[in-house]
Design a protein around this motif. Structure first.
Motif, PDB file in Angstrom:
ATOM      1  N   VAL A  89       1.565 -72.416 -28.523  1.00 47.13           N
ATOM      2  CA  VAL A  89       2.430 -71.420 -29.152  1.00 47.13           C
ATOM      3  C   VAL A  89       2.215 -71.447 -30.667  1.00 47.13           C
ATOM      4  CG1 VAL A  89       4.826 -70.717 -29.552  1.00 47.13           C
ATOM      5  CG2 VAL A  89       4.153 -71.648 -27.329  1.00 47.13           C
ATOM      6  N   SER A  90       2.150 -70.258 -31.262  1.00 43.90           N
ATOM      7  CA  SER A  90       2.080 -70.144 -32.718  1.00 43.90           C
ATOM      8  C   SER A  90       3.486 -69.896 -33.250  1.00 43.90           C
ATOM      9  CB  SER A  90       1.163 -68.986 -33.117  1.00 43.90           C
ATOM     10  OG  SER A  90      -0.156 -69.260 -32.722  1.00 43.90           O
ATOM     11  N   TYR A  91       3.838 -70.611 -34.300  1.00 45.33           N
ATOM     12  CA  TYR A  91       5.171 -70.521 -34.891  1.00 45.33           C
ATOM     13  C   TYR A  91       5.080 -69.902 -36.284  1.00 45.33           C
ATOM     14  CZ  TYR A  91       6.696 -73.313 -31.008  1.00 45.33           C
ATOM     15  OH  TYR A  91       6.979 -73.751 -29.731  1.00 45.33           O
ATOM     16  N   PRO A  92       5.899 -68.886 -36.569  1.00 41.15           N
ATOM     17  CA  PRO A  92       5.807 -68.153 -37.842  1.00 41.15           C
ATOM     18  C   PRO A  92       6.620 -68.778 -38.973  1.00 41.15           C
ATOM     19  CG  PRO A  92       7.423 -67.093 -36.462  1.00 41.15           C
ATOM     20  CD  PRO A  92       6.863 -68.260 -35.661  1.00 41.15           C
ATOM     21  N   PHE A 122      -2.779 -76.497 -36.097  1.00 38.90           N
ATOM     22  CA  PHE A 122      -3.578 -75.656 -36.960  1.00 38.90           C
ATOM     23  C   PHE A 122      -2.656 -74.871 -37.885  1.00 38.90           C
ATOM     24  CE2 PHE A 122      -6.342 -76.489 -33.464  1.00 38.90           C
ATOM     25  CZ  PHE A 122      -7.604 -76.591 -34.036  1.00 38.90           C
ATOM     26  N   ALA A 123      -2.990 -74.832 -39.181  1.00 38.91           N
ATOM     27  CA  ALA A 123      -2.271 -73.997 -40.134  1.00 38.91           C
ATOM     28  C   ALA A 123      -2.839 -72.591 -40.040  1.00 38.91           C
ATOM     29  CB  ALA A 123      -2.439 -74.548 -41.549  1.00 38.91           C
ATOM     30  N   LEU A 124      -1.956 -71.595 -40.056  1.00 40.24           N
ATOM     31  CA  LEU A 124      -2.356 -70.189 -39.949  1.00 40.24           C
ATOM     32  C   LEU A 124      -2.213 -69.536 -41.318  1.00 40.24           C
ATOM     33  CD1 LEU A 124      -0.309 -69.387 -36.725  1.00 40.24           C
ATOM     34  CD2 LEU A 124      -2.651 -70.264 -36.867  1.00 40.24           C
ATOM     35  N   TYR A 125      -3.282 -68.917 -41.788  1.00 42.40           N
ATOM     36  CA  TYR A 125      -3.287 -68.256 -43.100  1.00 42.40           C
ATOM     37  C   TYR A 125      -3.567 -66.776 -42.954  1.00 42.40           C
ATOM     38  CZ  TYR A 125      -3.296 -72.883 -45.148  1.00 42.40           C
ATOM     39  OH  TYR A 125      -2.949 -74.160 -45.518  1.00 42.40           O
ATOM     40  N   THR A 176       0.472 -73.110 -48.998  1.00 44.58           N
ATOM     41  CA  THR A 176       1.485 -72.817 -47.983  1.00 44.58           C
ATOM     42  C   THR A 176       0.912 -71.862 -46.942  1.00 44.58           C
ATOM     43  OG1 THR A 176       3.255 -73.140 -49.587  1.00 44.58           O
ATOM     44  CG2 THR A 176       3.799 -71.878 -47.602  1.00 44.58           C
ATOM     45  N   CYS A 177       1.048 -72.236 -45.675  1.00 41.04           N
ATOM     46  CA  CYS A 177       0.514 -71.409 -44.588  1.00 41.04           C
ATOM     47  C   CYS A 177       1.559 -70.409 -44.111  1.00 41.04           C
ATOM     48  CB  CYS A 177       0.034 -72.286 -43.436  1.00 41.04           C
ATOM     49  SG  CYS A 177       1.325 -73.243 -42.621  1.00 41.04           S
ATOM     50  N   ARG A 178       1.104 -69.376 -43.389  1.00 42.97           N
ATOM     51  CA  ARG A 178       1.997 -68.350 -42.835  1.00 42.97           C
ATOM     52  C   ARG A 178       2.686 -68.837 -41.570  1.00 42.97           C
ATOM     53  NH1 ARG A 178       1.050 -63.020 -44.193  1.00 42.97           N
ATOM     54  NH2 ARG A 178       1.393 -62.355 -42.050  1.00 42.97           N
ATOM     55  N   GLY A 179       2.154 -69.892 -40.965  1.00 44.15           N
ATOM     56  CA  GLY A 179       2.696 -70.441 -39.735  1.00 44.15           C
ATOM     57  C   GLY A 179       1.782 -71.545 -39.234  1.00 44.15           C
ATOM     58  N   PHE A 180       2.092 -72.066 -38.048  1.00 46.93           N
ATOM     59  CA  PHE A 180       1.229 -73.104 -37.470  1.00 46.93           C
ATOM     60  C   PHE A 180       1.186 -72.951 -35.959  1.00 46.93           C
ATOM     61  CE2 PHE A 180       5.402 -74.944 -38.421  1.00 46.93           C
ATOM     62  CZ  PHE A 180       5.816 -75.416 -37.186  1.00 46.93           C
TER      63      PHE A 180
END
Length: 87
Positions: A64-67, A84-87, A34-38
């Protein structure tokens, strides 16, 4: 690609420590969990399963990055690209 260790809980604030390119799939969760956002490079819709497994579809803007914690980015319903997945 190895698993990314959770440096902090999903709800704890702070910068992301890694980004992973996402290939949307209706049957496979994100490889690194599970990522922190994308983040999306092109506008459109992103359909995903949230942390608890609920299906959600959002209209997103380019750059835009979404949390939103996501465990799977779905191909059905996703029209945004460059995700992109944000970790």
């Amino acid at each position: 690609m190895g698993t990314i260790p959770q440096a902090r809980s999903l709800s704890e604030p702070g910068p992301v420590s890694a980004l992973r390119s996402v290939t949307p799939s209706d049957s496979v969760d994100l490889a690194d969990g599970t990522c922190r956002g994308f983040h999306c490079n092109a506008a459109g819709n992103v359909a995903f399963h949230d942390f608890t497994g609920n299906a959600v579809t959002l209209t997103v803007l380019a750059g835009v990055s979404y949390p939103y914690a996501a465990r799977r980015i779905l191909s059905a319903g996703t029209t945004a690209t460059g995700i992109f997945a944000l970790y």
